[in-house]
Design a protein around this motif. Structure first.
Motif: not given
Length: 616
Positions: A211-215, A305-308, A330-335, A471-474
């Motif tokens: 999921v996109p990381k917001r809070e 809560l952080d990108l592996p 398996a849940w990952l917040a990624y930003g 920005v993230r995707q670039l």
């Protein structure tokens, strides 16, 4: 003959009537004296692949494991099955060690667990010479590989086992390995000529969601409250401070959570690990220092809560969920900041260019998984060289993400970076660039006269959140790079293809919350945590009260014996008992997971619990 003996052991000792796919072939091969390299996912039944041959072959199975802190629990679980098991490690006093050594020499131990460093001690080698060894099992074999994520130099010495004991079969096992890791394990352990068994890495009971990381802490809390109330789980964070902050946040919001990282005193780490293993419904918040070898079957979620740093690490960590085969998350917040931070860590890491390229390639694969518009499970399997079709049980299958032509947006953003560099000889991070695109006259924008740039305000068609996604995707596509301690953005050579040579840039639209997950969350709120457990495993409503009684009995029994609850029985076994309501020892003995020793030890207590529930 060996197949018959192995099946008999499986039934009498472990309480299962048939092997899982792939197990019997491995077991027969090792029982026959063959060497094996086994790649099998966490929860796939690797342990039986060496435990049963050790019980069938004459002598003691010697298990090399890096998990000193867990050896006691591993041995307790085997002893509960009636298996004579022991360990030798630095936690024992001299009297305990001497007793285990004497039992080994006398042939009174079926399985002996050792840490790899003990095999570098001559006295240990001489001890092993005095006994009869059934086999050597090298667990967590990826530790031998520098391509892996848990490299242990002590494992390099294990290649000498075949020289000193050439007639003793060796079986090396790991839960995850790419082709590169697989090849290095085989080479370093001299198992090139062994039979290699590669099982499917698919874990269909795990639902993968990114999921996109917001809070992130609030997002995590929502997940735990709505979908995993009362469940045991693991939350991974990148830093020690984040571990502490997240654990404190969860506790303040009514979630029983414990921190675990290398900066805590050893006694505290041991206590928190023990509570997580022995108590129901505890969340452990940890760095990746936690988890390898954790055999807790009822972990219902693993959250990041952080990108592996790599797909291998992510797969290994998420694989600690749902070892009992029941539905898990398996849940990952990624930003954006995750990408910036990981790129900075790579640029500042020790090691040569080849090391940095290898680590960067691992990160690129992880980013590709996060940004995928295709099935997460199929992409995970492809990373390990296996094929898979859309699974229907990940976020991209449940709510297929849309994509859009982000070429113009990419050109606007890349042009902003170019103009800052060429016209002002300046470099900035994502925040300033997004402010310029949105036409915001912040103090920093005015200070640097960025409101006079030709690109000022040209990005008003997108929101700040959408621009940060661009920005993230670039960054993920390698069109932007991070530079310096302040995370400033610079163009890569590939960016010219977008700016000047017509390269298209498709971008991912962030998906909405999966409908299936939302439905489950709504049901959880309506019914409460106890019924949600039953719903997740399709437990009939009439069996729920007996299941709760059995769990209460198991908890009290485990506490009395000082062992984790799963050492008594797994949830899956209790569910079957609750559903079938056996009325005799013979009927109870046919339940999966009820072997002869446990039937004799606990049978009457379980039948009494069933009778009490029948009586109301």
């Amino acid at each position: 003959m060996s197949s018959t003996e192995a099946l008999e052991v499986l039934s009498k000792v472990f309480g299962y009537e048939s092997f899982r796919e792939g197990q019997q072939e491995i077991i027969d091969h090792v029982v026959g004296g063959g060497d094996a390299l086994v790649l099998m996912p966490t929860g796939g039944g690797k342990s039986l692949c060496y435990q049963i041959p050790a019980l069938v072959r004459p002598g003691t199975g010697v298990v090399i494991s890096p998990l000193i802190a867990l050896m006691q629990d591993q041995v307790d679980a085997l002893r509960a099955l009636g298996v004579r098991a022991g360990f030798l490690n630095s936690t024992q006093d001299p009297d305990e060690r001497r007793m285990v050594e004497a039992e080994f020499v006398a042939g009174e131990i079926d399985l002996l667990y050792l840490a790899p460093e003990r095999l570098r001690v001559e006295s240990t080698l001489r001890l092993l010479d005095r006994g009869t060894i059934a086999l050597f099992a090298i667990d967590e074999a990826h530790c031998v590989s520098q391509w892996g994520h848990d490299f242990r130099p002590d494992y390099l010495a294990l290649s000498a086992l075949s020289e000193r004991w050439p007639d003793v079969p060796r079986i090396a096992l790991t839960a995850t390995a790419t082709k590169a890791t697989h090849a290095e394990i085989a080479s370093r352990l001299r198992l090139e000529q062994a039979r290699h068994f590669v099982a499917s890495f698919d874990r269909p009971n795990i639902q993968y969601r990114i999921v996109p990381k917001r809070e992130p802490k609030k997002q995590l809390l929502d997940l735990l409250r709505t979908e995993h109330a009362g469940d045991a789980g693991i939350v991974y964070c990148l830093s020690r401070r984040s571990v502490e902050d997240t654990a404190d946040f969860l506790v303040k919001n009514g979630i029983e959570a414990l921190p675990y990282h290398a900066g805590l005193p050893a006694a505290t780490r041991a206590e928190h690990q023990s509570r997580f293993l022995r108590e129901e419904g505890v969340a452990i918040v940890a760095t990746i220092a936690f988890g390898m070898g954790i055999d807790k079957p009822d972990v219902r979620y693993v959250a990041h809560l952080d990108l592996p740093k790599s797909v291998e690490g992510y797969y290994q960590e998420t694989g600690r969920a749902g070892r009992d085969g029941l539905p898990s998350t398996a849940w990952l917040a990624y930003g954006l900041q995750d990408v910036v931070q990981q790129r900075k860590l790579i640029d500042g890491s020790e090691g040569d260019d080849a090391h940095r390229r290898r680590v960067s390639a691992h990160l690129d694969a992880m980013l590709a998984l996060c940004e995928s518009v295709d099935c997460r499970r199929a992409q995970l399997l492809a990373y390990f060289g296996q094929s898979g079709s859309p699974c229907g049980n990940c976020d991209t299958c449940l709510t297929p993400p849309e994509s859009w032509d982000g070429t113009v947006a990419a050109q606007k953003l890349l042009s902003t970076v170019v103009r800052l560099r060429r016209e002002r000889r300046q470099k900035f991070g994502a925040g300033q660039i997004v402010d310029i695109l949105l036409g915001r006259k912040t103090a920093k924008v005015i200070q640097h006269d960025h409101d006079t740039l030709s690109v000022f305000g040209v990005g008003a068609d997108l929101t700040e959140h959408e621009w940060r996604g661009v920005v993230r995707q670039l960054l993920a596509k390698g069109l932007l790079a991070v530079e310096g301690d302040y995370g400033t953005l610079v163009l890569t050579e590939d960016a010219d293809e977008v700016l000047y040579r017509g390269r298209k840039v498709p971008l991912r639209t962030e998906p909405k919350r999966p409908a299936k997950a939302a439905k489950a969350a709504k049901a959880a709120k309506a019914k409460g945590a106890g019924d949600r457990h039953a719903e997740a495993a399709d437990l009939p409503a009439e069996a729920a009260s007996l299941f709760d009684r059995l769990r209460a009995w198991r908890g009290a029994t485990a506490k009395e014996q000082g062992v984790p609850a799963y050492v008594i029985f797994h949830d899956a076994t209790l569910r079957q008992i609750a559903t079938e309501r056996p009325g005799s020892l013979a009927a109870l003995g046919s339940v999966s997971g009820v072997g002869e020793n446990k039937l004799a030890k606990y049978g009457e207590q379980i039948l009494q619990t069933v009778a009490e529930d029948d009586a109301g």
